[in-house]
Design an enzyme around this catalytic site. Structure first.
Site, PDB file in Angstrom:
ATOM      1  N   TRP A 102       0.837  -1.284   0.037  1.00 46.30           N
ATOM      2  CA  TRP A 102       0.104  -0.017  -0.018  1.00 46.30           C
ATOM      3  C   TRP A 102       0.885   1.185   0.176  1.00 46.30           C
ATOM      4  O   TRP A 102       0.417   2.354  -0.575  1.00 46.30           O
ATOM      5  CB  TRP A 102      -1.075   0.100   1.269  1.00 46.30           C
ATOM      6  CG  TRP A 102      -1.955  -1.048   0.896  1.00 46.30           C
ATOM      7  CD1 TRP A 102      -2.225  -2.150   1.805  1.00 46.30           C
ATOM      8  CD2 TRP A 102      -3.140  -1.151  -0.012  1.00 46.30           C
ATOM      9  NE1 TRP A 102      -3.300  -3.056   1.299  1.00 46.30           N
ATOM     10  CE2 TRP A 102      -3.746  -2.311   0.380  1.00 46.30           C
ATOM     11  CE3 TRP A 102      -3.361  -0.295  -0.923  1.00 46.30           C
ATOM     12  CZ2 TRP A 102      -4.876  -2.575  -0.571  1.00 46.30           C
ATOM     13  CZ3 TRP A 102      -4.646  -0.757  -1.968  1.00 46.30           C
ATOM     14  CH2 TRP A 102      -5.139  -1.923  -1.592  1.00 46.30           C
ATOM     15  N   ASP A 171      -1.792   6.429   6.182  1.00 46.30           N
ATOM     16  CA  ASP A 171      -2.735   5.667   5.752  1.00 46.30           C
ATOM     17  C   ASP A 171      -2.847   4.500   6.775  1.00 46.30           C
ATOM     18  O   ASP A 171      -2.359   3.423   6.879  1.00 46.30           O
ATOM     19  CB  ASP A 171      -2.280   5.017   4.523  1.00 46.30           C
ATOM     20  CG  ASP A 171      -3.217   3.908   4.070  1.00 46.30           C
ATOM     21  OD1 ASP A 171      -4.442   3.655   4.683  1.00 46.30           O
ATOM     22  OD2 ASP A 171      -3.174   3.419   3.012  1.00 46.30           O
ATOM     23  N   LYS A 195     -12.492  -1.953   6.919  1.00 43.33           N
ATOM     24  CA  LYS A 195     -12.022  -2.748   7.578  1.00 43.33           C
ATOM     25  C   LYS A 195     -12.419  -2.658   9.042  1.00 43.33           C
ATOM     26  O   LYS A 195     -13.092  -3.507   9.455  1.00 43.33           O
ATOM     27  CB  LYS A 195     -10.153  -2.656   7.702  1.00 43.33           C
ATOM     28  CG  LYS A 195      -9.734  -3.172   6.505  1.00 43.33           C
ATOM     29  CD  LYS A 195      -9.494  -2.183   5.366  1.00 43.33           C
ATOM     30  CE  LYS A 195      -8.826  -3.117   4.034  1.00 43.33           C
ATOM     31  NZ  LYS A 195      -8.125  -2.245   3.240  1.00 43.33           N
TER      32      LYS A 195
END
Ligand SMILES: *Cc1c(COP(=O)(O)O)cnc(C)c1O
Length: 359
Positions: A102, A171, A195
């Site tokens: 990511w 993030d 999530k």
């Protein structure tokens, strides 16, 4: 009704209590005779929901008053572009710490809009560690430092906050709300919802107010944090259903006693699962011990020929979505807030029986 133990990496498990409230509320929300999806986002009921959601997330994370809380669409991935578009002018430098897929994606996206420099990169060891902070090759003139506190795929988590004077952009998609954090250490925090917050379609962004002013002239309205801050995230029609579920999740976390209580359970869940892996000669986790994730626990079997049997038998036992990411192989158990300790205990039991039967 039959619910499984769901170890999905995302979209991930939601608390059963929340699902039951949704079912109850659905046809007639708050006596309106309509579902929450069928009324105006500017109705007094929905505006009250939005205000409550913000107040609750502020309380849960102890967000200081000089930060704005935004709920845009576009997921974490859109924020990978919005960070440089709101914090840099063309040609400015931004530093990126890449400890997984990511972070790598975020750096690649930022490179389209500014001079994005990778100042540390753990790809040399397949993203199984965090390079020592003293070795990061940071720029003198960076507009910000971006990192990924929890890398969801390889299961690598920072158990510290990087230092330095430039704003930190984090993030937090797969770690937000898993424990208390000190928001004042960050310039910007962003997280896709699917999530630990709610359904996909909404994003949580927390921005220190002075940074709202840095936005690039001519930036698209919907790509501008300030536009969300000034409109209470009603810049255009927001994803009302996802926002409604996020509000229920925030209330559920408060009812559980807040993030201190949630963190205690999360830490215990992770510790048990890693101990079961480490104490076996059959399972292993490649991540350095001091940076193992509380939320995403990858593990490989000693013999990968047994992978499909493991998945088949775990599924039959009501344990789902354990297949690891294709870039790592093996298994991954994502044990977000809504995955209970009973799920982890059942998984550990299953793993031990599987090992006895097949090792
Ligand atoms: C899931 C995830 C993303 C992608 O989120 P989207 O909302 O699908 O854009 C980005 N970063 C991290 C750390 C993630 O876990």
């Amino acid at each position: 009704m039959s619910r499984v133990f769901n170890f999905s990496a995302g979209p991930a498990a939601l608390p059963l209590e929340v699902l039951e409230t949704i079912r109850e509320d659905l046809p007639d929300w708050q006596g309106t005779g309509m579902s929450v999806m069928e009324i105006s986002h500017r109705s007094k009921q929905f505006v009250a929901l939005a205000a409550r959601a913000e107040a609750n997330v502020r309380e849960l994370l102890s967000i200081p008053d000089d930060y704005s809380v935004l709920f845009p669409q576009g997921g974490a991935t859109l924020q990978m572009a919005m960070a440089p578009l709101n914090l840099t002018a063309p040609g400015d430098t931004a530093d990126y710490v890449v400890t997984g897929s990511w972070g790598k994606k975020a750096a690649g996206e930022a490179g389209k809009f500014c001079d994005a420099r990778v100042v540390a990169d753990a790809s040399d060891e397949k993203f199984t560690y965090i390079p020592d902070e003293s070795s990061w090759n940071r720029s003198d003139d960076a507009a910000y430092l971006h990192y990924t506190p929890n890398e969801t795929i390889a299961g690598v988590e920072f158990h510290f906050v990087p230092g330095g004077d430039v704003p930190l952009v984090a993030d937090m998609s797969s770690t937000i709300l898993s424990r208390p954090i000190d928001v004042s250490r960050f310039g910007v925090i962003y997280a896709g919802a699917q999530k630990n917050i709610g359904p996909a379609g909404i994003t949580l962004v927390i921005v220190r107010n002075d940074l709202l002013e840095r936005v690039r002239p001519g930036n698209a309205h919907l790509m501008t944090w300030k536009a969300y801050a000034e409109s209470d995230s009603m810049t255009n029609t927001p994803p009302t259903f996802a926002w409604y579920v996020a509000d229920l999740v925030f209330r559920y976390l408060k009812d559980r006693g807040g993030l201190g209580a949630v963190a205690e359970v999360n830490e215990r869940k992770a510790r048990k699962l890693y101990a079961a892996i480490d104490n076996s000669a059959f399972y292993s986790n490649p991540v350095r011990e001091d940076c193992r994730s509380w939320m995403n626990v990858p593990f490989i079997l000693a013999d990968d020929a047994l992978d499909s049997k493991f998945l088949e038998e775990s599924n039959a036992a009501g344990l789902t979505n354990l297949k690891g990411h294709r870039s790592v192989g093996g298994m991954r158990a994502s044990i977000y807030n809504a995955v209970g300790e009973d799920a982890v205990d059942t998984l550990i039991d299953f793993m031990s029986h599987f090992e006895m039967n097949h090792a």
